[in-house]
Design a protein around this motif. Structure first.
Motif, PDB file in Angstrom:
ATOM      1  N   ILE A 213       0.800  -1.216  -0.113  1.00  0.00           N
ATOM      2  CA  ILE A 213      -0.118   0.072  -0.104  1.00  0.00           C
ATOM      3  C   ILE A 213       0.923   1.207  -0.028  1.00  0.00           C
ATOM      4  O   ILE A 213       0.826   2.074  -0.855  1.00  0.00           O
ATOM      5  N   VAL A 214       1.939   1.124   0.998  1.00  0.00           N
ATOM      6  CA  VAL A 214       2.595   2.337   1.023  1.00  0.00           C
ATOM      7  C   VAL A 214       3.602   2.389  -0.060  1.00  0.00           C
ATOM      8  O   VAL A 214       3.898   3.755  -0.612  1.00  0.00           O
ATOM      9  N   ALA A 215       4.275   1.561  -0.381  1.00  0.00           N
ATOM     10  CA  ALA A 215       5.377   1.620  -1.596  1.00  0.00           C
ATOM     11  C   ALA A 215       4.583   2.109  -2.678  1.00  0.00           C
ATOM     12  O   ALA A 215       5.409   2.886  -3.449  1.00  0.00           O
ATOM     13  N   TYR A 216       3.605   1.429  -3.459  1.00  0.00           N
ATOM     14  CA  TYR A 216       3.116   1.628  -4.550  1.00  0.00           C
ATOM     15  C   TYR A 216       2.503   2.936  -4.462  1.00  0.00           C
ATOM     16  O   TYR A 216       2.168   3.783  -5.631  1.00  0.00           O
ATOM     17  N   GLY A 217       1.809   3.443  -3.400  1.00  0.00           N
ATOM     18  CA  GLY A 217       1.190   4.833  -3.222  1.00  0.00           C
ATOM     19  C   GLY A 217       2.076   6.019  -3.362  1.00  0.00           C
ATOM     20  O   GLY A 217       1.996   6.857  -4.026  1.00  0.00           O
ATOM     21  N   ILE A 218       3.607   5.806  -2.989  1.00  0.00           N
ATOM     22  CA  ILE A 218       4.509   6.694  -3.020  1.00  0.00           C
ATOM     23  C   ILE A 218       4.796   6.861  -4.441  1.00  0.00           C
ATOM     24  O   ILE A 218       5.025   7.629  -5.095  1.00  0.00           O
ATOM     25  N   TYR A 219       5.050   5.463  -5.260  1.00  0.00           N
ATOM     26  CA  TYR A 219       5.388   5.423  -6.470  1.00  0.00           C
ATOM     27  C   TYR A 219       4.523   6.283  -7.396  1.00  0.00           C
ATOM     28  O   TYR A 219       4.745   6.982  -8.265  1.00  0.00           O
ATOM     29  N   ARG A 220       2.856   5.841  -7.355  1.00  0.00           N
ATOM     30  CA  ARG A 220       1.939   6.335  -7.895  1.00  0.00           C
ATOM     31  C   ARG A 220       2.122   8.030  -7.755  1.00  0.00           C
ATOM     32  O   ARG A 220       1.838   8.810  -8.938  1.00  0.00           O
ATOM     33  N   MET A 221       2.032   8.642  -6.726  1.00  0.00           N
ATOM     34  CA  MET A 221       1.998   9.906  -6.224  1.00  0.00           C
ATOM     35  C   MET A 221       3.137  10.663  -6.788  1.00  0.00           C
ATOM     36  O   MET A 221       2.698  11.580  -7.695  1.00  0.00           O
ATOM     37  N   LEU A 222       4.167  10.160  -6.818  1.00  0.00           N
ATOM     38  CA  LEU A 222       5.437  10.978  -7.316  1.00  0.00           C
ATOM     39  C   LEU A 222       5.138  10.733  -8.835  1.00  0.00           C
ATOM     40  O   LEU A 222       5.675  12.059  -9.556  1.00  0.00           O
ATOM     41  N   HIS A 223       4.873   9.798  -9.552  1.00  0.00           N
ATOM     42  CA  HIS A 223       4.746   9.747 -11.010  1.00  0.00           C
ATOM     43  C   HIS A 223       3.599  10.871 -11.482  1.00  0.00           C
ATOM     44  O   HIS A 223       3.661  11.602 -12.247  1.00  0.00           O
ATOM     45  N   GLU A 224       2.395  10.577 -10.649  1.00  0.00           N
ATOM     46  CA  GLU A 224       1.149  11.242 -11.222  1.00  0.00           C
ATOM     47  C   GLU A 224       1.282  12.549 -10.793  1.00  0.00           C
ATOM     48  O   GLU A 224       0.500  13.539 -11.623  1.00  0.00           O
ATOM     49  N   GLU A 225       1.905  13.008  -9.819  1.00  0.00           N
ATOM     50  CA  GLU A 225       2.060  14.594  -9.553  1.00  0.00           C
ATOM     51  C   GLU A 225       3.255  15.158 -10.193  1.00  0.00           C
ATOM     52  O   GLU A 225       3.961  16.166  -9.615  1.00  0.00           O
ATOM     53  N   ASN A 226       3.975  14.230 -11.146  1.00  0.00           N
ATOM     54  CA  ASN A 226       5.016  14.987 -11.782  1.00  0.00           C
ATOM     55  C   ASN A 226       6.001  15.276 -11.084  1.00  0.00           C
ATOM     56  O   ASN A 226       6.809  16.273 -11.290  1.00  0.00           O
ATOM     57  N   ALA A 227       6.381  14.424  -9.842  1.00  0.00           N
ATOM     58  CA  ALA A 227       7.345  14.749  -8.933  1.00  0.00           C
ATOM     59  C   ALA A 227       8.865  13.934  -9.519  1.00  0.00           C
ATOM     60  O   ALA A 227      10.041  14.470  -9.296  1.00  0.00           O
ATOM     61  N   GLU A 230       9.254  10.085 -16.427  1.00  0.00           N
ATOM     62  CA  GLU A 230       8.931   8.935 -16.754  1.00  0.00           C
ATOM     63  C   GLU A 230       9.968   7.821 -16.830  1.00  0.00           C
ATOM     64  O   GLU A 230       9.868   6.722 -16.596  1.00  0.00           O
ATOM     65  N   ASN A 231      11.079   8.297 -17.387  1.00  0.00           N
ATOM     66  CA  ASN A 231      12.260   7.659 -17.544  1.00  0.00           C
ATOM     67  C   ASN A 231      13.572   8.084 -16.629  1.00  0.00           C
ATOM     68  O   ASN A 231      13.998   9.153 -17.041  1.00  0.00           O
ATOM     69  N   PRO A 232      13.973   7.117 -15.893  1.00  0.00           N
ATOM     70  CA  PRO A 232      13.742   5.746 -15.650  1.00  0.00           C
ATOM     71  C   PRO A 232      12.576   5.937 -14.856  1.00  0.00           C
ATOM     72  O   PRO A 232      12.318   6.640 -14.030  1.00  0.00           O
ATOM     73  N   ASP A 233      11.792   4.692 -15.025  1.00  0.00           N
ATOM     74  CA  ASP A 233      10.444   4.606 -14.408  1.00  0.00           C
ATOM     75  C   ASP A 233      10.693   4.609 -12.654  1.00  0.00           C
ATOM     76  O   ASP A 233       9.855   5.128 -11.993  1.00  0.00           O
ATOM     77  N   THR A 234      11.806   3.816 -12.121  1.00  0.00           N
ATOM     78  CA  THR A 234      11.868   3.745 -10.940  1.00  0.00           C
ATOM     79  C   THR A 234      13.482   4.027 -10.744  1.00  0.00           C
ATOM     80  O   THR A 234      14.286   2.784 -10.319  1.00  0.00           O
ATOM     81  N   PRO A 235      13.946   5.197 -10.618  1.00  0.00           N
ATOM     82  CA  PRO A 235      15.364   5.574 -10.348  1.00  0.00           C
ATOM     83  C   PRO A 235      15.818   5.197  -8.767  1.00  0.00           C
ATOM     84  O   PRO A 235      14.717   5.032  -8.025  1.00  0.00           O
ATOM     85  N   ASN A 236      16.958   5.104  -8.766  1.00  0.00           N
ATOM     86  CA  ASN A 236      17.295   4.665  -7.413  1.00  0.00           C
ATOM     87  C   ASN A 236      16.981   5.570  -6.085  1.00  0.00           C
ATOM     88  O   ASN A 236      16.868   5.212  -5.210  1.00  0.00           O
ATOM     89  N   GLU A 237      16.946   6.972  -6.630  1.00  0.00           N
ATOM     90  CA  GLU A 237      16.639   7.806  -5.680  1.00  0.00           C
ATOM     91  C   GLU A 237      15.027   7.473  -5.273  1.00  0.00           C
ATOM     92  O   GLU A 237      14.595   7.728  -3.816  1.00  0.00           O
ATOM     93  N   LEU A 238      14.130   7.007  -6.182  1.00  0.00           N
ATOM     94  CA  LEU A 238      12.610   7.027  -5.716  1.00  0.00           C
ATOM     95  C   LEU A 238      12.703   5.537  -4.814  1.00  0.00           C
ATOM     96  O   LEU A 238      11.860   5.508  -3.861  1.00  0.00           O
ATOM     97  N   CYS A 239      13.525   4.563  -5.417  1.00  0.00           N
ATOM     98  CA  CYS A 239      13.837   3.342  -4.437  1.00  0.00           C
ATOM     99  C   CYS A 239      14.173   3.498  -3.147  1.00  0.00           C
ATOM    100  O   CYS A 239      13.741   2.958  -2.180  1.00  0.00           O
ATOM    101  N   LYS A 240      15.265   4.528  -2.864  1.00  0.00           N
ATOM    102  CA  LYS A 240      15.711   4.763  -1.597  1.00  0.00           C
ATOM    103  C   LYS A 240      14.545   5.541  -0.851  1.00  0.00           C
ATOM    104  O   LYS A 240      14.538   5.276   0.337  1.00  0.00           O
ATOM    105  N   LEU A 241      13.892   6.438  -1.235  1.00  0.00           N
ATOM    106  CA  LEU A 241      12.516   6.947  -0.705  1.00  0.00           C
ATOM    107  C   LEU A 241      11.745   5.971  -0.151  1.00  0.00           C
ATOM    108  O   LEU A 241      11.279   6.110   1.156  1.00  0.00           O
TER     109      LEU A 241
END
Length: 310
Positions: A213-227, A230-241
């Motif tokens: 819930i939390v991991a995918y919520g963060i992933y979607r929020m940062l993508h859909e809020e343009n934070a 799109e490429n790379p889809d899951t950069p190291n910085e997002l994984c670390k967050l």
């Protein structure tokens, strides 16, 4: 949005801030304003559905949530705007102070299936690679080119079925169709490591439902809020967050096949599985907290937020 302040013992916000942050909480995590019913009513002395439409200061007693620690971890994270940082603060408050029904969350069972499928894929990967190695050894000795595969049911009530596997067509097809779901298990070595890490340890906990819930919520929020781009889809910085945040709120599954240290491959594999599941089965498979209403009143984010703010 008014500035939110806090300390280890409490958070001070207002109904305007809650109204403005509500779409993020609901869209990406399923957290509706009904989760804050007690706080709103204790702070205002009014029914929450009425008070949320007015302007009031709201005090959130944080018994376990530590505002200063949260800001120390995420106050300067470059991926988060002030609005996104505040949304994740409210999620952390809900998580750490357990403002939900454990039974309702457990019934969702997002993570148990993924854990089962990943373990079965590791076993299948080992089987395929060991079978291929046996055939290579046989070919080197006697020049045997066929590699039949025999399938048996668990009950063994049916006759086994033997399939020709010329040029390894069956195993190549299996890898083509399934390997992308498990990017961290691509060979026998990966499979052996996964299965070795799954050996139960003393006091091992059950699988938790909160992490997807939390991991995918963060992933979607940062993508859909343009934070993030799109490429790379899951950069190291997002994984670390995602890793740091899920550890902060206590839902990172360090007991579930990982050694607890940060590895972006683990996060990418988790996100990849959830995405593919959503693409295959639809939005109802997006992991979220169950909605909570203000008594018998309809969802505030449907009746107020979307109508009044957008």
């Amino acid at each position: 949005m008014n500035e939110l302040t806090g300390s280890k013992g409490s958070l001070i916000t207002d109904t305007q801030s809650l109204r403005e942050i509500a779409p993020l909480l609901e869209n990406y995590f399923g957290i509706t304003l009904g989760y804050f019913t007690n706080e709103i009513e204790l702070s205002t002395g009014k029914h929450a559905a009425k008070a949320i439409r007015e302007d009031h200061e709201i005090r959130l007693p944080a018994n376990n949530f530590d505002y200063d620690a949260y800001m120390e971890w995420f106050g300067q994270t470059p991926l988060l705007t002030d609005r996104l940082r505040e949304a994740l603060l409210f999620v952390a408050y809900i998580m750490t102070d357990r403002k939900f029904s454990e039974e309702d969350i457990s019934e969702l069972g997002y993570w148990e299936d993924w854990n089962t499928y990943k373990g079965e894929w590791a076993k299948l990967m080992l089987f395929m690679e060991e079978t291929e190695q046996r055939h290579r050894n046989l070919y080197e000795r006697v020049g045997e080119q066929e590699m039949p595969v025999t399938l048996r049911t668990n009950s063994r009530k049916q006759e086994p079925l033997t399939l020709p596997n010329t040029n390894n067509w069956l195993f190549r097809l299996i890898r083509k169709e399934l390997a992308d779901y498990f990017p961290d298990i691509q060979n026998a070595e990966d499979a052996q490591r996964e299965l070795a890490e799954r050996k139960p340890s003393a006091g091992a906990k059950p699988m938790n439902t909160f992490y997807p819930i939390v991991a995918y919520g963060i992933y979607r929020m940062l993508h859909e809020e343009n934070a993030i781009p799109e490429n790379p889809d899951t950069p190291n910085e997002l994984c670390k967050l995602i890793y740091d945040y899920t550890r902060f709120v206590g839902c990172y599954p360090s007991y579930k096949g990982y050694d607890g240290s940060f590895n972006p491959k683990n996060i990418r594999a988790d996100i990849s599985y959830i995405k593919k599941n959503v693409q295959k089965y639809g939005e109802e498979k997006i992991p979220k907290f169950p909605s909570v209403k203000f008594g018998n009143v309809h969802m505030v984010t449907e009746n107020i937020i979307h109508k009044d703010l957008f």
